[in-house]
Scaffold this active site. Structure first.
Site, mmCIF file in Angstrom:
data_model
loop_
_atom_site.group_PDB
_atom_site.id
_atom_site.type_symbol
_atom_site.label_atom_id
_atom_site.label_comp_id
_atom_site.label_asym_id
_atom_site.label_seq_id
_atom_site.Cartn_x
_atom_site.Cartn_y
_atom_site.Cartn_z
ATOM 1 N N CYS A 27 0.833 -1.217 0.000
ATOM 2 C CA CYS A 27 0.000 0.000 0.000
ATOM 3 C C CYS A 27 0.864 1.262 0.000
ATOM 4 C CB CYS A 27 -0.903 -0.054 1.231
ATOM 5 S SG CYS A 27 -1.765 1.474 1.623
ATOM 6 N N CYS A 30 0.143 3.703 2.784
ATOM 7 C CA CYS A 30 0.646 3.134 4.044
ATOM 8 C C CYS A 30 2.130 3.445 4.228
ATOM 9 C CB CYS A 30 0.430 1.627 4.082
ATOM 10 S SG CYS A 30 -1.299 1.124 4.073
#
Length: 101
Positions: A27, A30
């Site tokens: 991600c 992230c």
């Protein structure tokens, strides 16, 4: 800051103020949030930051209703206090945390 597994979760959040970052390695947002958390780690007295990979810990992600990542949850003495979806800007995150210290 450390990455924890589902079986460590309850022990990690049971005392004090803990910021939990629900993330995945693939991600992009992230990774951005991880950089922000690295800047914060160790700079707020009384705060513990932990990360939990949702791909490896699906049950805990489901338990807390994690449908998008990054999701950050502030716990105080094991009780969920705040939940934030997406990238949380450093200043806003620190301000939210300080309410519980």
């Amino acid at each position: 800051m450390k990455i924890i597994e589902e079986n460590d979760f309850e022990n990690e959040i049971k005392e004090g103020v803990t910021l939990v970052d629900f993330f995945a390695t693939w991600c992009g947002p992230c990774r951005v949030m991880g950089t922000i958390l690295e800047q914060m780690d160790g700079n707020i007295e009384g705060l513990k930051i932990v990360k939990i990979d949702v791909d490896k810990n699906e049950n805990i992600a489901r338990q807390f209703g994690i449908l998008s990542i990054p999701t950050l949850i502030i716990f105080k003495d094991g009780e969920q206090k705040e939940k934030h979806l997406g990238i949380w800007q450093k200043g806003d995150c620190e301000e939210a945390i300080k309410k519980y210290l």
